[in-house]
Scaffold this motif. Structure first.
Motif, PDB file in Angstrom:
ATOM      1  N   VAL B  55       1.839  -1.120 -11.231  1.00  0.00           N
ATOM      2  CA  VAL B  55       2.621   0.078 -10.928  1.00  0.00           C
ATOM      3  C   VAL B  55       1.705   1.247 -10.556  1.00  0.00           C
ATOM      4  N   ALA B  56       0.572   1.342 -11.276  1.00  0.00           N
ATOM      5  CA  ALA B  56      -0.340   2.458 -11.022  1.00  0.00           C
ATOM      6  C   ALA B  56      -0.839   2.456  -9.587  1.00  0.00           C
ATOM      7  N   GLN B  60       5.471   4.634  -4.460  1.00  0.00           N
ATOM      8  CA  GLN B  60       6.711   4.968  -5.140  1.00  0.00           C
ATOM      9  C   GLN B  60       7.906   4.213  -4.556  1.00  0.00           C
ATOM     10  N   THR B  79      -2.384   8.390  -6.285  1.00  0.00           N
ATOM     11  CA  THR B  79      -1.891   8.841  -7.587  1.00  0.00           C
ATOM     12  C   THR B  79      -3.041   9.154  -8.528  1.00  0.00           C
ATOM     13  N   ASN B 270       4.499   5.849 -11.113  1.00  0.00           N
ATOM     14  CA  ASN B 270       3.071   5.544 -10.990  1.00  0.00           C
ATOM     15  C   ASN B 270       2.179   6.635 -11.569  1.00  0.00           C
TER      16      ASN B 270
END
Lengths: 336, 305
Positions: B55-56, B60, B79, B270
């Protein structure tokens, strides 16, 4: 879970045993034999440096552990913020009557019991099973890797665990992806009271079971291999060996951990609940400690919250003492 | 993780002789099933971490579409830049480092002193001192009396509120005590004949030879303080003083509490994932070292049931 400590010293708590502190080797001084006990004066003169090491830790215990215990007295007194830390005037059992007549208290109380009991019944046996399974692995390397992975969650902050949980159960998270793949409709798990318990209990399992095996694995290594050999010669297969040799071998560890777990079963992981609960799942998620946190620190009803906390702590203490007493009677194993 | 495991599976199929008796077919089947189940459990244990990493690094759009599991989709590192450019994040990170190091130092000094004195079996009153320490494991003052105490000490918004009240972990104390009890007595006697006092023996003989247990304890305390967040929530009212765990909690809470769920407060998944990763990074880096010590450390203190 990580507080299994059974040393012979714990047995001495409360001075049940008669003065073991002065072993004969302790006084090399040519003391007359008429008195086996060293006097305090002599002990202090001889060991004052050791006692000086005790000074700070004892002050710490008194101020930060025993003073708050005494501070529970504000459950019986009216406390005003900024006033005397032991409260200002006696009110007797006023605050206890208050919570006994409070329907929210009872809801919270039963939530705590249900959550604690489910965790105890479901989570307690799992480390035993996992330890036995790990014990059956023949490759030492595989076993080591599996253990390392299973311990990992134990070292995570509860904030991280809550973050992981919230991510997995979010409407876009893995669980809903799976539901989606099977053609179901996504569920907003964290806002549904009926899902709080499954979510909480599974996250507890994830976080604690691996670490829980450590003591059982330690106990397994102390079983005499000759017992297995003898069982095999008597024709016991692997299952029978487990049942008749392994399990009795780790039984004392199981009993001790069970006593500790029963004693702390009301201490449901407060910080995790605090991070996972929200106004929509409050109905099942609210437990005694979150309730007392909310009414105490949130609304400033210190005395009332202390009364709830004291009630909880006394039940916990009674449970430990009771479980220990029963275990001593029935199995002979006990914490002290 | 799967490669060494796979090799072990292959090994599991080879029947091994036990004292001349060959494994039964049922047992061989069991061992294979057992190994497969354990591999499955390992995957389930690691999954949340793999998921947060994925996810990181995902964009999005893919996260919102629910398409990210363990492989990042729409790979990006923006991010990271975004999270790392928040000065408050770094200030809170610095606070965590400060609190953890000060608290660990205080804890180590107090625990070592206590454990060493308690390990001397001839010490008069030893049982009583052990008793009053162990009792605190079963009964405690509770949140409110502690809160009242810290407030009346005037420790609000002070580092003391975080580093002092949890200075001694009784569990660590007992582990250390039993280590010192097993320390060879002759060595200390010899040192005392050579004229060293108790302090000298402790500092110059015992501690230098106790590096393994000291390392275990430092790691245990450091991990605990690194992970802690609740005392900061209770006693710190200025965001400047928060540890990074509270920073992370505030991110998580901002969107999980429905009463706050205005559009503006929805924090991207994220961003949360990146913050989680950065918060957990030191522990993951320490883990191999932790691992080396804790098994023997914990066993030292516990096995005697």
């Amino acid at each position: 879970m990580n507080n299994l400590v059974v040393t012979d010293d714990v047995e001495q708590v409360g001075g049940v045993r008669a003065e073991p502190a002065t072993s004969p080797t302790a006084s090399p001084s040519p003391a007359p034999k008429k008195s086996a006990k060293t006097t305090w004066r002599r002990a202090l003169a001889k060991d004052w440096r050791l006692y000086s090491l005790l000074l700070l830790p004892i002050v710490y215990l008194v101020v930060f552990k025993y003073l708050p215990m005494a501070g529970n007295i504000i459950a019986f007194r009216r406390y005003r913020p900024g006033g005397n830390i032991f409260g200002d005037e006696w009110v007797g059992f006023h605050y206890f009557e208050m919570f006994i007549n409070d329907p929210t208290f009872w809801r919270v109380f039963f939530n705590t019991i249900i959550l604690g009991a489910v965790c105890l019944v479901l989570i307690f046996p799992l480390p035993i099973v996992l330890a036995l399974m790990l014990n059956e692995l023949r490759s030492a390397k595989f076993k080591r890797i599996a253990q390392s992975i299973s311990y990992l969650p134990h070292f995570m902050s509860v904030v991280i665990v809550a973050g992981l949980v919230l991510q997995l159960v979010s409407t876009r998270g893995t669980i809903n992806q799976i539901i989606d793949a099977f053609g179901g409709t996504p569920i907003d798990f964290i806002q549904k009271p009926e899902w709080f318990r499954p979510i909480f209990v599974s996250s507890e399992i994830w976080q604690t079971v691996g670490w829980g095996t450590i003591l059982y694995l330690a106990a397994l290594t102390t079983i005499d291999p000759q017992l297995y050999e003898a069982a095999r010669i008597d024709g016991a297969n692997r299952w029978k060996q487990t049942w008749h040799v392994t399990l009795p071998g780790i039984a004392p560890t199981i009993v001790v951990l069970l006593i500790l777990n029963i004693g702390s079963f009301l201490n449901v992981s407060f910080e995790k609940v605090l991070l996972l609960y929200n106004p929509l799942n409050l109905e099942t998620a609210d437990i005694l400690s979150t309730y007392l946190y909310r009414v105490g620190i949130g609304s400033g009803s210190f005395s009332y919250a202390t009364a709830v906390g004291l009630f909880e702590a006394l039940i916990g203490l009674a449970l430990v003492l009771g479980a220990n007493f029963i275990s001593k009677r029935v199995t002979g194993a006990s914490l002290w | 993780m799967s490669t060494p495991a796979d090799r072990s599976v292959a090994k599991l199929f080879k029947p091994k002789k036990q004292g001349g008796i060959k494994d039964s077919r049922a047992y061989t089947v069991f061992r294979v099933v057992n190994a497969v189940v354990i591999i499955g459990l390992c995957f389930v244990t690691l999954y949340p971490f793999l998921n947060v990493i994925a996810v990181a690094f995902s964009s999005q759009g893919y996260i919102n579409a629910g398409q990210v599991n363990i492989i990042p989709r729409g790979f990006n590192t923006t991010t990271f830049v975004q999270v790392m450019s928040d000065p408050m994040f770094w200030r809170n990170y610095g606070n965590t480092i400060l609190y953890t190091s000060v608290a660990t130092a205080i804890s180590m000094v107090l625990t070592t002193m206590f454990a060493y004195a308690l390990s001397k079996k001839h010490l008069k009153g030893r049982a009583v001192f052990i008793g009053i320490a162990v009792f605190t494991m079963f009964f405690s003052g509770g949140i409110i009396p502690n809160y009242v105490l810290i407030n009346s000490l005037g420790w609000r918004n002070s580092i003391l509120a975080i580093v002092v009240p949890n200075a001694i972990s009784i569990f660590n104390l007992l582990v250390m005590k039993s280590f010192f009890e097993n320390f060879p007595e002759e060595l200390e006697e010899a040192a005392s004949i050579d004229g060293l006092t108790t302090y000298g023996i402790l500092l110059r003989i015992v501690l230098p030879l106790s590096k393994a247990v000291l390392a275990t304890m430092v790691l245990f305390y450091a991990v605990t303080f690194w992970n802690s967040w609740f005392s900061a929530v209770l006693y710190m009212s200025k965001p400047d003083l928060y540890p990074v765990t509270v920073y992370l909690r505030n991110l998580l809470m901002a969107s999980s509490q429905p009463q706050d769920s205005d559009e503006g407060l929805q924090i991207a998944a994220n961003v949360k994932a990146v913050t989680m990763l950065l918060t957990v990074l030191p522990i993951v880096c320490l883990y191999p070292f932790l691992q080396k010590y804790f098994v023997s450390g914990v066993m030292l203190g516990s096995v005697k049931a």
